[in-house]
Design an enzyme around this catalytic site. Structure first.
Site, PDB file in Angstrom:
ATOM      1  CG  ASP A 257      -2.002  -0.970   1.235  1.00 22.58           C
ATOM      2  OD1 ASP A 257      -2.043  -1.809   0.318  1.00 22.58           O
ATOM      3  OD2 ASP A 257      -2.838  -0.916   2.156  1.00 22.58           O
TER       4      ASP A 257
ATOM      5  CG  HIS B 141       2.424   0.039   4.313  1.00 16.47           C
ATOM      6  ND1 HIS B 141       2.331  -0.890   5.334  1.00 16.47           N
ATOM      7  CD2 HIS B 141       1.229   0.672   4.259  1.00 16.47           C
ATOM      8  CE1 HIS B 141       1.120  -0.808   5.878  1.00 16.47           C
ATOM      9  NE2 HIS B 141       0.428   0.130   5.239  1.00 16.47           N
TER      10      HIS B 141
END
Length: 270
Positions: free
Chosen positions: A93, A238
């Site tokens: 992400d 991430h």
């Protein structure tokens, strides 16, 4: 040697490798007299059009809505892959990021692994070539809103803009609109889910939070993933939103170990 002893030995070797890598990084970041070197290149910010790092940080110190006080999981959000045996999904992400996204892609390429990248619109606007890079490597590009807000705190028109604008940009850059979306902080409500579905996307959550956003060290991140992966697991990590070198180092550690143990990383189904 038993399988358990092999795993322990493998982790010992990998742990040593990470320590060596960290020491090497420390040498690079200091001058010969022990003082600091010149500042590193600026991270994406308002000057480049990408969002400020602080806006990508977790709410109240946590990314996951599965912790204490969280709402019950929504049945219409995919938290795991259905009927997948020894398959799991890697997801990243808050990118794309000009430093860490290519490094993660390089690790994935070397191990012939595929992943799903949920991109922030502002970052994608600033670095559209990275969207091409992700897609050309065989990975999936998903929607993570335009500015990474908490969707459940927005008016419905703003929710539609956050998701719709990002989908429009991805379609403009790649020629195909995304079919997957992840809400920042995993925070959906029925209204935002309805808008997501109206825009032709399926909502995706996660079952394993790598905790890389807390920067606990690559060893801790790797152990969290290795201990959490099960059949059909969706792993949250991430590639943007801050310094993600620990995420890269941890991926170097746990991905080959999972492959050696017979696990297969797959794309989240569209």
């Amino acid at each position: 040697m038993t399988s358990q002893k092999l795993t322990v030995a493998r982790r010992t070797v990998l742990r040593a490798g990470i320590v060596i890598g960290a020491l090497a990084a420390a040498r690079v970041l200091t001058s010969s007299d022990g003082g600091p070197t010149a500042p590193a290149p600026a991270r994406p910010g308002t000057a480049s059009g990408a969002p400020e790092t602080y806006r990508l940080r977790p709410l109240a110190g946590e990314t996951s809505r599965s912790g204490p006080g969280a709402s019950p999981p929504r049945p219409d959000v995919a938290f795991t892959l259905p009927g997948r045996g020894r398959e799991f999904a890697l997801t990243f992400d808050d990118g794309p990021d000009p430093r860490y996204t290519p490094e993660i892609l390089e690790v994935l390429r070397r191990h012939r692994a595929r992943a799903t990248f949920f991109v922030v619109g502002e970052c994608a606007l600033a670095f559209p070539d990275l969207l091409h890079y992700i897609a050309e490597e065989g990975h999936t590009v998903g929607n993570h809103t335009w500015t990474h807000p908490q969707l459940t705190a927005l008016p419905l028109g703003a929710v539609r803009s956050e998701l719709g604008r990002t989908s429009a940009l991805i379609e403009e850059v790649l020629g195909t609109a995304p079919t997957l979306a992840r809400a920042p902080y995993g925070d959906w409500d029925q209204e935002s889910l309805d808008i997501c579905n109206d825009l032709g996307m399926s909502p995706v959550g996660w079952s394993v939070d790598s905790q890389d956003w807390t920067c606990p060290g690559p060893e801790r991140i790797a152990d969290t993933v290795l201990d959490g992966v099960g059949s059909g697991a969706i792993v949250l990590s991430h590639d943007g939103g801050g310094d993600r070198i620990q995420t890269v180092q941890a991926l170097e550690w746990y991905l080959p170990e999972l492959l050696d143990d017979g696990w297969s990383p797959v794309l989240v189904p569209r």
